[in-house]
Design a protein around this motif. Structure first.
Motif, short mmCIF file in Angstrom:
data_model
loop_
_atom_site.label_atom_id
_atom_site.label_comp_id
_atom_site.label_asym_id
_atom_site.label_seq_id
_atom_site.Cartn_x
_atom_site.Cartn_y
_atom_site.Cartn_z
N ASP A 147 0.98 -1.28 -0.02
CA ASP A 147 0.09 0.08 0.10
C ASP A 147 0.92 1.18 -0.12
OD1 ASP A 147 -1.90 2.02 0.31
OD2 ASP A 147 -2.60 1.32 2.27
N PRO A 148 0.98 1.98 -1.15
CA PRO A 148 1.78 3.30 -0.95
C PRO A 148 1.54 4.27 -0.09
CG PRO A 148 0.68 2.90 -3.23
CD PRO A 148 -0.11 1.96 -2.12
N TYR A 149 0.23 4.03 0.82
CA TYR A 149 -0.17 5.21 1.85
C TYR A 149 0.30 4.51 3.26
CZ TYR A 149 -1.85 7.29 -2.26
OH TYR A 149 -1.92 7.89 -3.45
N ARG A 150 1.14 3.41 3.17
CA ARG A 150 1.72 3.39 4.69
C ARG A 150 3.17 3.56 4.67
NH1 ARG A 150 5.28 -0.90 5.08
NH2 ARG A 150 5.44 -2.50 3.38
N PHE A 151 3.59 4.45 3.66
CA PHE A 151 5.09 4.76 3.68
C PHE A 151 5.35 6.28 4.21
CE2 PHE A 151 4.99 1.25 0.82
CZ PHE A 151 5.99 0.42 1.28
N LEU A 152 6.54 6.59 4.85
CA LEU A 152 6.64 7.81 5.39
C LEU A 152 7.30 8.49 3.95
CD1 LEU A 152 8.56 7.11 8.68
CD2 LEU A 152 6.26 8.03 8.44
N PRO A 153 7.51 10.03 4.04
CA PRO A 153 7.76 10.81 2.89
C PRO A 153 9.29 10.18 2.30
CG PRO A 153 6.76 12.19 4.37
CD PRO A 153 6.85 10.80 4.96
N ALA A 154 9.57 9.95 1.31
CA ALA A 154 10.81 9.34 0.81
C ALA A 154 11.78 10.70 0.35
CB ALA A 154 10.72 8.42 -0.31
N LEU A 155 11.42 11.67 0.68
CA LEU A 155 12.54 13.04 0.52
C LEU A 155 12.76 13.68 1.77
CD1 LEU A 155 13.53 14.57 -1.82
CD2 LEU A 155 11.48 16.01 -1.67
N GLY A 156 13.96 13.88 1.98
CA GLY A 156 14.36 14.47 3.39
C GLY A 156 14.09 15.82 3.51
N GLU A 157 14.36 16.41 4.79
CA GLU A 157 14.15 17.68 5.15
C GLU A 157 15.33 18.57 4.48
OE1 GLU A 157 11.58 19.37 6.66
OE2 GLU A 157 10.35 17.23 6.82
N LEU A 158 16.39 18.11 4.41
CA LEU A 158 17.76 18.86 3.76
C LEU A 158 17.12 19.27 2.34
CD1 LEU A 158 20.23 20.26 4.03
CD2 LEU A 158 21.25 18.06 3.58
N ASP A 159 16.58 18.36 1.57
CA ASP A 159 16.45 18.44 0.21
C ASP A 159 15.25 19.52 0.26
OD1 ASP A 159 17.92 16.61 -1.23
OD2 ASP A 159 16.70 14.95 -0.23
N LEU A 160 14.13 19.46 1.10
CA LEU A 160 13.48 20.57 1.13
C LEU A 160 13.61 21.79 1.34
CD1 LEU A 160 10.31 18.39 2.43
CD2 LEU A 160 10.69 18.87 0.08
N HIS A 161 14.63 21.84 2.28
CA HIS A 161 15.36 23.46 2.61
C HIS A 161 15.87 23.79 1.56
CE1 HIS A 161 17.05 26.30 4.87
NE2 HIS A 161 18.33 25.86 4.52
N LEU A 162 16.71 23.01 0.74
CA LEU A 162 17.46 23.55 -0.18
C LEU A 162 16.60 23.77 -1.67
CD1 LEU A 162 20.58 21.03 0.04
CD2 LEU A 162 20.52 23.37 0.65
N ILE A 163 15.71 23.20 -1.65
CA ILE A 163 14.62 23.36 -2.70
C ILE A 163 14.10 24.81 -2.52
CG2 ILE A 163 12.66 22.57 -3.99
CD1 ILE A 163 13.47 19.89 -3.42
N GLY A 164 13.67 24.92 -1.44
CA GLY A 164 13.01 26.12 -0.90
C GLY A 164 13.85 27.26 -1.03
N GLU A 165 15.25 27.23 -0.89
CA GLU A 165 16.09 28.12 -0.88
C GLU A 165 16.55 28.44 -2.34
OE1 GLU A 165 17.75 30.07 1.71
OE2 GLU A 165 15.97 29.53 2.71
#
Length: 780
Positions: A147-165
């Protein structure tokens, strides 16, 4: 996923891969949708057992249910999958077209209750293992999957921070489709930046192009949406089903796709690299000498038409050997990034991260680059960050609003090509492009990026009339966002990829194109010398009797030769659209045309700056280039012409490159005045140009071009005194050599300097100058 029966047929036969598809209406009568009143009543009651011991889960809120079905929900993982609730673990699944869904876990097999519209749910005992699988029964197939909806996000916080910056220098590792193992399960992580979307779903050949069952979750203010799909692997076709702000849907190819379908199909393809590089020695030493102080002669190639019908791997068996035999140090590949219209030659890119699938896979392209490196040939690729096409499945208004393009329609529309310009002021867009530049250098080991149409990026009024553009904040016509972007791109590439050179196609007098960014320049390593190209070709098209009136068109380039680090380009742009092939630009009969062609190449190779020559011009192809059939290779067939005809011109190019590479005077001081000195730049009546080139130790080479159709005997030229025991000058190259198709007028013996003053020097030599020819002489 593990299919237990043949693939289901609902929906029925799928259309061509990648094409937008409309799923048939669901058979809603087979399921019952609980009315809103019933749902409210159910929420007030405790869960109770059903047939076989299954207990019903608390029904979905009507608004959430509607948003999930409409593809508008930002947090589907909060509603689907398994969640602890009072009395146990609630499991809910959205699987349209399914007849039943069963949860399989260690020691547990629980059928889910059909809630209608593809929703299935149940309340499981609290001790049910959360590492479960789903058994889904369709009318003619059964599928077992995680079930795809039993998994945690596979993208890390650092990636998201760098994308946002806007500072993620390896953006391709964070966005797009990436095969991976996540929480012990193999699958593909899908991520996409779509900040204006109300919802995003993944649609592909693995779900019959109906994304209803695969809504993605929003990862907060980053604007990124994510979903890990177990069992989806390499080769899967996919797109993103984007719900726009107005509620309408658009099916889009992945902007970060690293592989695409072969056009005209346009779906993205899940891919991973398995190529094992064998160019370690090349990569370790390619940066030993900076490009502007190293020999560089470039063979420009349009890969699809160089040998029509060959893919990357077939090209790898032929192109490296051909280029090496001719002595070129580099190839420059016209854009290889994916593009829908072949007639654009690759300059209207839709897949910035995907080598075109017309010629093979990304690993096939890696194999070609690897083969060129092992042959000792560098690889430059044309890179097109100036604009992109308006195809409604690609980048244009990607999430329903201007995203990659500038929000001002006047700034977004490119006036020349009917395309859209990037919004260089938006940090995420700038990050998309800067990361793309590093991607080609790092993932494909390319040695240079030739940046297309730089002038169109730098000027707000480029090809625009008064009233069609808005000045910058200082009232000027310069685009400060584009300047900042180019500086960031160059600084990042040079920092991350030692040995790579960036090259600007910039046709104006913008100051500091190749100046370092910390000194206020754009930071390119080299710049195409468009002024030299236009002026010299204008001179060569004139009849020799008229050339004396245009003499300064051949000498003017030395007025600004050291303002930038230059490449002298005879590119594809000069041999198409009625401009004629290089040899056909020359006046006179066929012999004179070929002689002028050879003399011009000799002048070009001796002139300060690196050289670039487009395919077909190395053997004096008379016809314009066409992407439909490529070079006229049949001209080289011995049965067609004498060896001294087209094959002779090709032999000259090989010798030009050989002598050039062996003679540091021709390249070591290309960018400083110490490397050049006129002997006679004013012989307009004779159509003669004579100059000296020097290396770092002062060793000279004398280049003399006679662009008149008469032999000039004993043509006196002042030469410097050469220290040591080298007391004569010898001919090292003569474009009139009979081997090249010339008349064979040569200086066969050494030319001893005489104490006869000439051209401000105390000694001189008096060589014979062949007609329409260039001669190189060197002390011996």
């Amino acid at each position: 996923m593990t299919a237990r029966k043949p693939a289901r047929t609902a929906p029925s036969s799928s259309p061509a891969a990648g094409a937008p598809r409309t799923a048939p209406a669901r058979t809603a009568p087979a399921r019952k949708t609980a009315p809103a009143t019933a749902a409210r009543t159910a929420r007030a009651e405790p869960s109770r057992p059903r047939r076989g011991g299954t207990r019903t889960a608390r029904p979905l809120d009507g608004a959430d249910r509607g948003r999930l079905l409409a593809g508008e929900h930002h947090a589907p993982h909060g509603l689907l999958g398994a969640h602890p609730v009072r009395g146990g673990t609630g499991v809910r699944v959205l699987r349209p077209y399914a007849r039943s869904v069963t949860v399989l876990a260690k020691g547990v097999r629980v059928p889910l209750h059909d809630e209608g519209d593809g929703f299935f749910a149940a309340l499981l005992p609290a001790d049910t293992p959360l590492e479960y699988r789903l058994l889904i029964d369709y009318p003619d197939a059964s599928v077992e999957t995680h079930d795809p909806y039993r998994f945690l996000p596979a993208l890390g916080e650092l990636d998201l921070h760098l994308i946002g910056e806007g500072r993620h220098e390896e953006l391709w590792t964070a966005l797009g489709a990436r095969t991976m193992e996540h929480q012990g399960v193999t699958g593909t992580r899908f991520t996409v930046w779509a900040p204006n979307a109300r919802g995003v779903r993944v649609a592909g050949d693995f779900n019959h192009w109906d994304g209803t069952a695969y809504p993605m979750r929003s990862l907060g203010s980053s604007g990124v949406w994510e979903l890990f799909l177990p069992g989806v692997g390499e080769g899967a076709l996919y797109k993103f089903d984007v719900c726009r702000p107005d509620g309408s849907h658009t099916l889009r190819a992945d902007p970060m796709a690293r592989r695409a379908e072969v056009p005209p199909a346009n779906a993205s393809v899940v891919t991973a690299s398995h190529h094992v590089w064998q160019d370690q020695e090349w990569m370790a030493h390619r940066g030993d000498v900076p490009a502007h102080r190293a020999p560089m002669s470039v063979y420009e190639v349009h890969l699809p038409s160089w040998r029509p019908g060959l893919g990357y791997r077939q090209l790898a068996a032929q192109l490296p050997a051909y280029v090496r035999a001719l002595g070129f140090t580099h190839v420059e590949l016209m854009p290889v990034a994916e593009h829908p219209f072949g007639g654009s030659w690759g300059y209207q890119v839709t897949g910035f991260y995907a080598p075109t699938s017309r010629l093979g896979s990304p690993d096939d392209f890696r194999f070609l680059v690897d083969s060129l490196h092992r042959a000792g040939v560098g690889v430059i690729v044309d890179w097109v960050p100036a604009h992109f096409p308006r195809d409604d499945w690609a980048l244009a208004e990607f999430d329903g609003r201007p995203l990659y393009e500038h929000p001002d329609p006047k700034r977004a529309a490119h006036p020349d090509w009917g395309t859209l310009e990037f919004d260089y002021g938006r940090r995420e867009v700038r990050n998309f492009l800067v990361s793309n530049a590093t991607y080609w250098c790092e993932e494909f080991h390319v040695d240079g990026l030739r940046v297309d149409a730089v002038a169109s990026m730098l000027y707000l009024d480029y090809s625009r009339e008064d009233g069609q553009w808005t000045p910058n904040e200082h009232g000027g016509r310069e685009n400060p966002d584009a300047v900042s972007f180019l500086q960031e791109m160059n600084a990042t590439v040079y920092r991350r990829s030692p040995g790579v050179v960036t090259i600007a196609e910039e046709s104006t007098a913008w100051d500091g194109v190749t100046r370092a960014t910390d000194l206020g320049g754009l930071g390119f390593g080299l710049k195409w010398n468009m002024g030299w190209m236009h002026d010299s070709l204008e001179y060569m098209t004139k009849e020799p009797v008229h050339r004396k009136y245009h003499h300064d068109e051949m000498t003017f380039s030395m007025v600004y030769a050291y303002s930038e680090n230059y490449i002298l380009p005879i590119s594809h742009d000069e041999v198409v659209h009625g401009k004629r092939a290089l040899v056909s630009k020359m006046p006179g009969d066929w012999w004179q045309q070929r002689a002028g062609h050879r003399a011009y190449l000799g002048f070009m190779w001796a002139h300060p700056g690196k050289q670039l020559l487009f395919m077909g011009q190395e053997f004096a192809q008379g016809a314009e280039w066409s992407e439909g059939h490529g070079p006229d290779w049949w001209l080289l067939d011995p049965s067609y012409a004498a060896e001294s005809d087209h094959r002779g011109v090709r032999a000259l190019v090989g010798d030009l490159n050989r002598v050039y590479a062996e003679t540091p005077a021709l390249w070591q001081l290309d960018t400083v005045p110490e490397g050049f000195a006129w002997v006679d730049g004013g012989a307009a009546e004779d159509n003669v140009f004579a100059f000296l080139r020097h290396d770092a130790h002062g060793s000279p080479l004398l280049a003399v071009s006679n662009f008149s159709p008469v032999v000039r005997h004993g043509y006196r030229l002042g030469v410097p005194e050469v220290p040591g025991d080298r007391v004569a000058w010898a001919e090292v190259l003569n474009t009139d050599d009979a081997r090249y198709g010339g008349g064979g007028v040569r200086n066969t013996g050494p030319l001893k300097p005489e104490p006869v003053p000439a051209h401000g020097r105390s000694t001189s030599v008096a060589p014979t100058l062949p007609p329409l020819a260039t001669v190189w002489l060197r002390p011996v």
